[in-house]
Motif scaffolding. Structure first.
Motif, short mmCIF file in Angstrom:
data_model
loop_
_atom_site.label_atom_id
_atom_site.label_comp_id
_atom_site.label_asym_id
_atom_site.label_seq_id
_atom_site.Cartn_x
_atom_site.Cartn_y
_atom_site.Cartn_z
N VAL A 42 0.86 -1.17 0.00
CA VAL A 42 0.00 0.00 0.00
C VAL A 42 0.90 1.23 0.00
O VAL A 42 1.78 1.36 0.86
CB VAL A 42 -0.93 0.01 1.22
CG1 VAL A 42 -1.61 1.37 1.38
CG2 VAL A 42 -1.99 -1.09 1.09
N THR B 49 -0.49 -3.15 10.63
CA THR B 49 0.02 -2.84 9.30
C THR B 49 0.47 -1.38 9.26
O THR B 49 -0.31 -0.48 9.59
CB THR B 49 -1.07 -3.05 8.23
OG1 THR B 49 -2.22 -2.26 8.55
CG2 THR B 49 -1.47 -4.51 8.15
N PHE C 52 -6.70 -1.53 11.87
CA PHE C 52 -5.50 -1.86 11.08
C PHE C 52 -4.23 -1.50 11.85
O PHE C 52 -3.26 -2.27 11.87
CB PHE C 52 -5.53 -1.14 9.73
CG PHE C 52 -6.31 -1.85 8.67
CD1 PHE C 52 -5.72 -2.84 7.90
CD2 PHE C 52 -7.64 -1.54 8.45
CE1 PHE C 52 -6.44 -3.51 6.91
CE2 PHE C 52 -8.38 -2.19 7.46
CZ PHE C 52 -7.77 -3.18 6.70
N ARG C 53 -4.21 -0.32 12.46
CA ARG C 53 -2.99 0.13 13.13
C ARG C 53 -2.70 -0.65 14.41
O ARG C 53 -1.55 -1.08 14.63
CB ARG C 53 -3.12 1.62 13.46
CG ARG C 53 -1.86 2.23 14.09
CD ARG C 53 -2.14 3.60 14.67
NE ARG C 53 -3.06 3.54 15.81
CZ ARG C 53 -3.48 4.61 16.49
NH1 ARG C 53 -3.10 5.83 16.12
NH2 ARG C 53 -4.32 4.46 17.52
N GLY D 62 -4.32 -3.65 4.29
CA GLY D 62 -3.07 -3.16 4.86
C GLY D 62 -1.93 -4.08 4.44
O GLY D 62 -2.15 -5.27 4.16
N THR D 63 -0.73 -3.54 4.39
CA THR D 63 0.43 -4.36 4.04
C THR D 63 1.52 -4.19 5.08
O THR D 63 1.66 -3.14 5.70
CB THR D 63 0.98 -4.00 2.64
OG1 THR D 63 1.23 -2.59 2.55
CG2 THR D 63 0.00 -4.41 1.56
N VAL E 259 -3.99 4.16 7.39
CA VAL E 259 -2.76 4.26 8.18
C VAL E 259 -1.64 4.65 7.24
O VAL E 259 -1.50 4.08 6.15
CB VAL E 259 -2.43 2.93 8.90
CG1 VAL E 259 -1.22 3.09 9.80
CG2 VAL E 259 -3.63 2.42 9.69
N ASN F 46 0.96 0.55 6.79
CA ASN F 46 0.20 1.29 5.79
C ASN F 46 -1.08 0.52 5.47
O ASN F 46 -1.05 -0.70 5.31
CB ASN F 46 1.01 1.51 4.51
CG ASN F 46 2.15 2.49 4.73
OD1 ASN F 46 1.93 3.69 4.85
ND2 ASN F 46 3.38 1.97 4.79
N ALA F 47 -2.18 1.25 5.39
CA ALA F 47 -3.46 0.62 5.11
C ALA F 47 -4.32 1.58 4.31
O ALA F 47 -4.21 2.81 4.45
CB ALA F 47 -4.17 0.21 6.39
#
Length: 240
Positions: free
Chosen positions: A125, A204, A198-199, A172-173, A149, A206-207
């Motif tokens: 991402v 992750t 996500f965070r 997210g990655t 994120v 970045n999302a």
């Protein structure tokens, strides 16, 4: 939180089968998250069939690649009424919609936005302006917004008590560029809650928000195939 911890451990424990999906809870909300190892699995974008018609859903996707081979699928970005992608769209190295970096109305224009960039062995991402500057090679890419994120930080314009509640999905990655985690809320949440999931749970750095209200998941591992009356635009999936 025990299920969240087990979910996270499954994501980082190493290579797994094609896709690992699990239900989860966070702050009283229900989520489903699916992890994909892009280094070993065939994670791709899908939009149209061989005749140029929009796939629109799981049945047409299965027919185009053989039903038994679809291990996971999810809607993968915003689209116009005719199902064209709103922002950058690349499939098999062919760009059919350009990158959009200007602010605008709606969720897509809530900058910073970003994109999911896939290669034969990676998934990342990337924030849109960073992508424009660095121009990484993507076999497949889909742009959406907003970012959830950004380098470990929540999108600066999210409001913790926002009354804008929808079923939402995103991706997210991990920093290794190999692991992608796709998540969908199973009840209505705001951006702040979704971003913090996500965070803080999936971890992750970045999302990216993919869409809301029309969000759907195909996860045969969970005997799940979300139904909707309207056709989807871009779809992300794993085939085997």
């Amino acid at each position: 939180m025990m299920r969240a911890l087990a979910l996270l451990l499954a994501f980082v424990a190493g290579p797994a089968s094609a896709v690992t999906c699990a239900d989860d809870t966070f702050e009283g909300h229900s989520f489903t998250a699916c992890t994909v190892d892009a280094a070993t699995e065939d994670l791709r974008l899908f939009h149209r069939n061989a005749d140029g018609g929009v796939l629109g859903g799981w049945t047409a996707l299965g027919a185009s690649v053989a039903p038994q081979s679809v291990q996971f699928a999810m809607n993968a970005g915003m689209y116009h009424d005719d199902r064209r992608a709103v922002g950058l769209y690349i499939q098999n190295g062919v760009e059919t919609a350009p990158l959009v970096t200007r602010a605008g109305p709606g969720n897509f224009g809530l900058l910073p936005n970003g994109l999911l960039c896939l290669t034969d062995d990676s998934a990342n991402v990337i924030e849109s302006l960073t992508f424009e500057l660095t121009k990484p090679a993507c076999r497949d890419a889909t742009q959406s917004g907003p970012m959830l994120v950004i380098d470990g930080k929540l999108h600066p314009r999210f409001i913790p008590d926002s009354p804008s509640l929808h079923v939402r999905n995103g991706v997210g990655t991990m920093a290794d560029g190999k692991t992608a985690i796709f998540a969908i809320s199973n009840d209505a949440v705001n951006f702040d809650t979704f971003g913090r999931y996500f965070r803080d749970v999936l971890k992750t750095p970045n999302a990216l928000f993919l869409d809301g209200s029309v969000s759907r998941l195909y996860a045969p591992e969970l005997n799940r195939a979300d139904f909707g009356f309207a056709a989807l635009g871009p779809i992300v999936g794993v085939v085997q």
